[in-house]
Design a protein around this motif. Structure first.
Motif, PDB file in Angstrom:
ATOM      1  N   ILE A 145     108.388  -7.758 -44.296  1.00  0.00           N
ATOM      2  CA  ILE A 145     107.434  -7.925 -45.394  1.00  0.00           C
ATOM      3  C   ILE A 145     108.198  -7.821 -46.711  1.00  0.00           C
ATOM      4  N   ALA A 146     107.736  -8.574 -47.660  1.00  0.00           N
ATOM      5  CA  ALA A 146     108.343  -8.544 -49.003  1.00  0.00           C
ATOM      6  C   ALA A 146     107.257  -8.183 -50.007  1.00  0.00           C
ATOM      7  N   TYR A 147     107.627  -7.513 -51.063  1.00  0.00           N
ATOM      8  CA  TYR A 147     106.648  -7.126 -52.081  1.00  0.00           C
ATOM      9  C   TYR A 147     107.364  -6.779 -53.387  1.00  0.00           C
ATOM     10  N   CYS A 148     106.610  -6.791 -54.439  1.00  0.00           N
ATOM     11  CA  CYS A 148     107.143  -6.375 -55.741  1.00  0.00           C
ATOM     12  C   CYS A 148     106.940  -4.873 -55.888  1.00  0.00           C
ATOM     13  N   LYS A 149     107.912  -4.255 -56.503  1.00  0.00           N
ATOM     14  CA  LYS A 149     107.816  -2.801 -56.659  1.00  0.00           C
ATOM     15  C   LYS A 149     108.246  -2.398 -58.064  1.00  0.00           C
ATOM     16  N   LYS A 150     107.441  -1.566 -58.674  1.00  0.00           N
ATOM     17  CA  LYS A 150     107.786  -1.025 -59.993  1.00  0.00           C
ATOM     18  C   LYS A 150     108.076   0.450 -59.815  1.00  0.00           C
ATOM     19  N   MET A 151     109.186   0.891 -60.406  1.00  0.00           N
ATOM     20  CA  MET A 151     109.526   2.319 -60.337  1.00  0.00           C
ATOM     21  C   MET A 151     110.028   2.792 -61.684  1.00  0.00           C
ATOM     22  N   ARG A 152     109.654   3.979 -62.011  1.00  0.00           N
ATOM     23  CA  ARG A 152     110.081   4.530 -63.292  1.00  0.00           C
ATOM     24  C   ARG A 152     111.361   5.345 -63.097  1.00  0.00           C
ATOM     25  N   HIS A 153     112.375   4.994 -63.870  1.00  0.00           N
ATOM     26  CA  HIS A 153     113.613   5.768 -63.886  1.00  0.00           C
ATOM     27  C   HIS A 153     113.777   6.309 -65.304  1.00  0.00           C
ATOM     28  N   GLY A 154     113.487   7.550 -65.467  1.00  0.00           N
ATOM     29  CA  GLY A 154     113.501   8.134 -66.811  1.00  0.00           C
ATOM     30  C   GLY A 154     112.369   7.563 -67.630  1.00  0.00           C
ATOM     31  N   ARG A 155     112.705   6.943 -68.718  1.00  0.00           N
ATOM     32  CA  ARG A 155     111.665   6.349 -69.561  1.00  0.00           C
ATOM     33  C   ARG A 155     111.457   4.874 -69.234  1.00  0.00           C
ATOM     34  N   LYS A 156     112.417   4.320 -68.533  1.00  0.00           N
ATOM     35  CA  LYS A 156     112.361   2.877 -68.275  1.00  0.00           C
ATOM     36  C   LYS A 156     111.631   2.569 -66.974  1.00  0.00           C
ATOM     37  N   MET A 157     110.885   1.488 -67.005  1.00  0.00           N
ATOM     38  CA  MET A 157     110.222   1.013 -65.800  1.00  0.00           C
ATOM     39  C   MET A 157     111.059  -0.136 -65.223  1.00  0.00           C
ATOM     40  N   HIS A 158     111.494   0.022 -63.975  1.00  0.00           N
ATOM     41  CA  HIS A 158     112.293  -1.013 -63.335  1.00  0.00           C
ATOM     42  C   HIS A 158     111.446  -1.797 -62.349  1.00  0.00           C
ATOM     43  N   GLN A 159     111.758  -3.072 -62.244  1.00  0.00           N
ATOM     44  CA  GLN A 159     111.020  -3.934 -61.313  1.00  0.00           C
ATOM     45  C   GLN A 159     111.963  -4.471 -60.249  1.00  0.00           C
ATOM     46  N   TYR A 217     101.802  -7.745 -54.535  1.00  0.00           N
ATOM     47  CA  TYR A 217     102.186  -9.072 -54.024  1.00  0.00           C
ATOM     48  C   TYR A 217     102.879  -9.023 -52.643  1.00  0.00           C
ATOM     49  N   PRO A 218     102.226  -8.527 -51.630  1.00  0.00           N
ATOM     50  CA  PRO A 218     102.889  -8.513 -50.324  1.00  0.00           C
ATOM     51  C   PRO A 218     102.929  -9.898 -49.682  1.00  0.00           C
ATOM     52  N   SER A 219     103.941 -10.104 -48.884  1.00  0.00           N
ATOM     53  CA  SER A 219     104.070 -11.362 -48.135  1.00  0.00           C
ATOM     54  C   SER A 219     104.682 -11.044 -46.773  1.00  0.00           C
ATOM     55  N   TRP A 220     104.093 -11.603 -45.729  1.00  0.00           N
ATOM     56  CA  TRP A 220     104.532 -11.303 -44.359  1.00  0.00           C
ATOM     57  C   TRP A 220     105.282 -12.509 -43.807  1.00  0.00           C
ATOM     58  N   SER A 221     106.446 -12.256 -43.280  1.00  0.00           N
ATOM     59  CA  SER A 221     107.282 -13.361 -42.779  1.00  0.00           C
ATOM     60  C   SER A 221     106.861 -13.782 -41.374  1.00  0.00           C
ATOM     61  N   GLY A 222     107.550 -14.780 -40.853  1.00  0.00           N
ATOM     62  CA  GLY A 222     107.358 -15.172 -39.461  1.00  0.00           C
ATOM     63  C   GLY A 222     108.155 -14.250 -38.542  1.00  0.00           C
ATOM     64  N   ILE A 223     108.134 -14.557 -37.240  1.00  0.00           N
ATOM     65  CA  ILE A 223     108.858 -13.714 -36.282  1.00  0.00           C
ATOM     66  C   ILE A 223     110.282 -14.247 -36.157  1.00  0.00           C
ATOM     67  N   TYR A 224     111.233 -13.409 -36.486  1.00  0.00           N
ATOM     68  CA  TYR A 224     112.628 -13.835 -36.489  1.00  0.00           C
ATOM     69  C   TYR A 224     113.285 -13.621 -35.129  1.00  0.00           C
ATOM     70  N   SER A 225     114.080 -14.588 -34.745  1.00  0.00           N
ATOM     71  CA  SER A 225     114.831 -14.433 -33.496  1.00  0.00           C
ATOM     72  C   SER A 225     115.997 -13.464 -33.721  1.00  0.00           C
ATOM     73  N   GLU A 226     116.570 -13.513 -34.921  1.00  0.00           N
ATOM     74  CA  GLU A 226     117.600 -12.537 -35.285  1.00  0.00           C
ATOM     75  C   GLU A 226     117.088 -11.764 -36.489  1.00  0.00           C
ATOM     76  N   PHE A 227     116.985 -10.467 -36.326  1.00  0.00           N
ATOM     77  CA  PHE A 227     116.328  -9.659 -37.347  1.00  0.00           C
ATOM     78  C   PHE A 227     117.155  -9.636 -38.636  1.00  0.00           C
ATOM     79  N   PRO A 228     116.565 -10.078 -39.764  1.00  0.00           N
ATOM     80  CA  PRO A 228     117.348 -10.162 -41.002  1.00  0.00           C
ATOM     81  C   PRO A 228     117.402  -8.832 -41.772  1.00  0.00           C
ATOM     82  N   VAL A 229     118.515  -8.602 -42.380  1.00  0.00           N
ATOM     83  CA  VAL A 229     118.656  -7.464 -43.301  1.00  0.00           C
ATOM     84  C   VAL A 229     119.415  -7.938 -44.532  1.00  0.00           C
ATOM     85  N   VAL A 230     119.216  -7.248 -45.620  1.00  0.00           N
ATOM     86  CA  VAL A 230     119.897  -7.609 -46.864  1.00  0.00           C
ATOM     87  C   VAL A 230     121.362  -7.176 -46.776  1.00  0.00           C
ATOM     88  N   GLN A 231     122.252  -8.061 -47.147  1.00  0.00           N
ATOM     89  CA  GLN A 231     123.696  -7.771 -47.115  1.00  0.00           C
ATOM     90  C   GLN A 231     124.247  -7.794 -48.540  1.00  0.00           C
TER      91      GLN A 231
END
Lengths: 432, 268
Positions: free
Chosen positions: A154-168, A412-426
């Motif tokens: 699943i993919a989604y947008c995420k906002k997080m506050r680091h100190g005073r700044k909001m990161h996306q 903004y969530p999004s669900w992917s299809g079923i992967y034959s090889e499980f993907p990870v971020v490199q």
């Protein structure tokens, strides 16, 4: 004599059939099936980790109570009977192949001591939990006659506050929200991630704000990016057909309104031409139809179905404020959100029965829904006050569970299809 | 015996015997399947009629409430009755004896031999009238000798209806009466006990389709032990069938279930 015996047997069969009683029982409570995952072999460290992930996957569905067992030798009848005596109705035996390149699994009905099915899985990809997800996807149809959803992201947008700044960020995670990784980070605000449908080469399309427009960018798991659409104004929310050859997305191209555009084999055409805003396209698997949201008729957003062959548009909702449609061809249903008493609630529309049904009732505004590849779950964001989390709803029993923690602001969530090889971020980055 | 020896039997007698045997065989072959076809649906129907009887009972009891009181919706009333079923009630004999008296003339209690007349058709919803019950022969004695459980049901229904509409308690309890034969009653009890036990035990996994059902065959031996449990008609979903089988496996059955074969349909 022989004849008499036959006649006697016949009469016996008739009389015995007559005295059979028939009773109907209706379920009043739900439970879990006790299942044992048995690791076979002496060197089971790696296999035990896979088995543990299989246990987690099966327990996530809340349909199984899984126990891990170890065994040094190949399963015999007595072993299966012993497992049955412990109360496990089903058992999965896992064994590594001799060349260590695969895992064999066998599903047993312990009560009847019968092997129901068994397969050999070839290890794909570097991630061990990916092997487990793949194996559970193989086992799942045998258990439930439904398609699995474990080797998905699943993919989604995420906002997080680091100190005073909001990161996306744009993050990806496993189907259950675990193993979150950042795919896109930076100063640019990003929205609307959508997966492509290529199960061998996953790509994520998202929109990033620039000084001049909201451009559409494609990114792969190695974080290599490419601008996919860079017209003036809005370029966002892609939707692909199952074969990945047809794509629809919304773009304004400098005009005031937002329209839907279709791309296939070098052909680029505009699908909608009206005064309203046309957004959130969702293409069917075969690319024959599309649902979208538009306000061109009533002023309020409504859900429409567009026939790709004839170009006919049919309105599916009657009144109200309806948005974010998502079409699932597997069950022929459309999930969307509708404003009910000041809050957006989740609805499903059964195309075959022509019936709308509300499936969420609790507090919080539900937004941006999408289907699981199996068609049993709807993924969506719940906004409650200044918090927003990703949750999934089972459309059969309408149970909802959060899959992202309360700390971040996820949309903004999004669900992917079923992967034959499980993907990870490199290379992997973990959210701090 | 001497006469029946093969060598002492004349050819004519032999042919005659063969003819008789042949005609017997033909009869068995022709009548057997007819019995098979006739009896089994009859038996199944019989049991199902009882089951629907129980359901009808609630509806029939409640229809007049809706009609007369005109306040309580049908569904709500049904649920009230169902909830009130297990509640222990007063003596059964007195209630049942009173009912036929009330049925004919609620004011005159002293009628010696009350004959239950067919129930008045509901004006608003005539569909709810129990046809089967009316057609069945009224076994008055059997009702009086009815086991306590069935009577409890009647009384509980009465109290539920009475609670629902306190203005006309006599007329409402009047509608609750069901006349059943002794065998029917026993079979209703059988079904109830088995169903209750299975409902307690059966816990299908969550999230499966509501349309699923499977049929489990259960054979009980002479000692009352469940000898064999197998899925007779599978739902197609393994975990659903397994859950149904598990429910039937460890069930404890009363004496009358010994040496019988049961087909249990598990529906969500």
């Amino acid at each position: 004599m022989k004849l008499m015996r036959i006649v006697g047997a016949f009469i016996l069969i008739i009389t015995s059939s007559i005295y059979a009683e028939s009773i109907t029982v209706h379920a009043q409570q739900y439970g879990k099936i006790e299942l044992a995952v048995v690791v076979i072999g002496t060197e089971y460290k790696e296999l035990a980790r896979v088995a543990n992930q299989i246990r987690r996957d099966l327990q996530f569905t809340q349909q199984f109570d899984v126990q891990l067992l170890r065994q040094s030798h190949v399963a015999r009848k007595t072993d299966v009977q012993r497992i049955a005596s412990k109360g496990h109705a089903l058992a999965i035996f896992l064994q590594e192949t001799a060349d260590k390149k695969g895992i064999e699994w066998r599903l047993y009905d312990t009560h009847n001591v019968v092997m129901l099915t068994g397969k050999r899985y070839h290890k794909r990809g570097p991630v061990m939990r990916g092997w487990a997800h793949n194996i559970v996807d193989q086992i799942w149809p045998e258990l439930t006659r439904q398609e699995g959803f474990f080797s998905t992201k699943i993919a989604y947008c995420k906002k997080m506050r680091h100190g005073r700044k909001m990161h996306q960020y744009i993050c990806i995670a496993d189907y259950n929200g675990s193993h979150e990784q950042i795919l896109v980070s930076g100063n640019m605000a990003t929205v609307g991630p959508r997966w492509n449908t290529d199960v061998t080469k996953p790509l994520l399309f998202y929109s990033a704000y620039t000084p001049s427009n909201l451009r559409l960018i494609a990114i792969d798991m190695n974080k290599q990016q490419k601008v996919a659409s860079n017209f003036d104004g809005i370029n966002m929310l892609t939707s692909f057909s199952k074969d990945g050859k047809k794509v629809v997305y919304c773009a304004s191209r400098g005009s005031g309104g937002c329209d839907l555009y279709y791309y296939e084999k070098g052909i680029f055409k505009r699908l909608t031409n009206n005064n309203g805003n046309n957004v959130s396209p969702s293409l069917s698997d075969d690319g024959s139809c599309m649902v979208f949201c538009s306000d061109f008729q009533t002023g309020n957003p409504q859900i429409y179905m567009y026939d790709m062959e004839t170009g006919d548009t049919k309105r599916l909702t009657k009144g109200g404020y309806c948005a974010c449609p998502s079409y699932c061809q597997k069950n022929n249903m459309i999930a969307y959100t509708k404003l009910i008493q000041g809050e957006m609630q989740l609805f499903i529309y059964d195309m075959a029965k022509d019936m709308h049904q509300q499936i969420s009732f609790g507090p919080g505004s539900k937004q941006e829904c999408c289907w699981s590849p199996c068609g049993n779950y709807v993924l969506f964001g719940i906004e409650h006050g200044n918090k927003s989390r990703i949750a999934m709803c089972n459309i059969v029993d309408h149970t909802t569970r959060y899959i992202t923690p309360a700390s971040g602001y996820c949309t903004y969530p999004s669900w992917s299809g079923i992967y034959s090889e499980f993907p990870v971020v490199q290379p992997p980055h973990k959210v701090t | 015996m001497w006469r029946l020896l093969h060598k002492n039997v004349s050819k004519q007698q032999y042919i005659r015997a063969q003819f008789i045997l042949f005609s017997l065989l033909i009869h068995v072959v022709l009548i057997g399947p007819l019995l098979f076809i006739e009896f089994i649906p009859y038996k199944t129907y019989y049991l199902q009629a009882n089951r629907s009887h129980i359901d009808d009972q609630a509806k029939v009891v409640l229809m007049p409430l809706v009609k007369r009181v005109n306040q309580q919706p049908v569904k709500a009333a049904i649920s009230t009755v169902k909830k009130s079923q297990p509640v222990k009630k007063a003596k059964p004999k007195t209630t049942i004896k009173k009912e036929p008296v009330k049925r004919t003339k609620p004011q005159q209690k002293a009628q010696p031999k009350p004959k239950p007349k067919p129930q008045p058709k509901p004006q608003s919803k005539p569909k709810q009238a129990p046809k089967k019950v009316q057609q069945k022969p009224i076994a008055k004695k059997a009702v009086h000798k009815a086991p306590q459980k069935m009577v409890k049901k009647n009384t509980s229904n009465q109290t539920a209806s009475a609670a629902a509409a306190s203005k006309q308690p006599a007329q409402q309890s009047d509608e609750n009466i069901r006349y059943v034969g002794r065998e029917e009653l026993e079979e209703i009890q059988m079904q109830e006990i088995i169903t209750e036990k299975l409902v307690e035990r059966w816990k299908p996994p969550v999230g499966l389709s509501k349309d699923l059902f499977c049929e489990v065959k259960m054979i009980v031996d002479a000692q009352g032990v469940v000898k064999q449990v197998c899925v007779h008609k599978a739902s197609g979903v393994l975990i659903y069938d397994v859950s149904a089988r598990l429910a039937a496996q460890g069930i404890e059955l009363p004496q009358w279930a010994r040496g019988k074969e049961f087909y249990i349909i598990f529906k969500q």
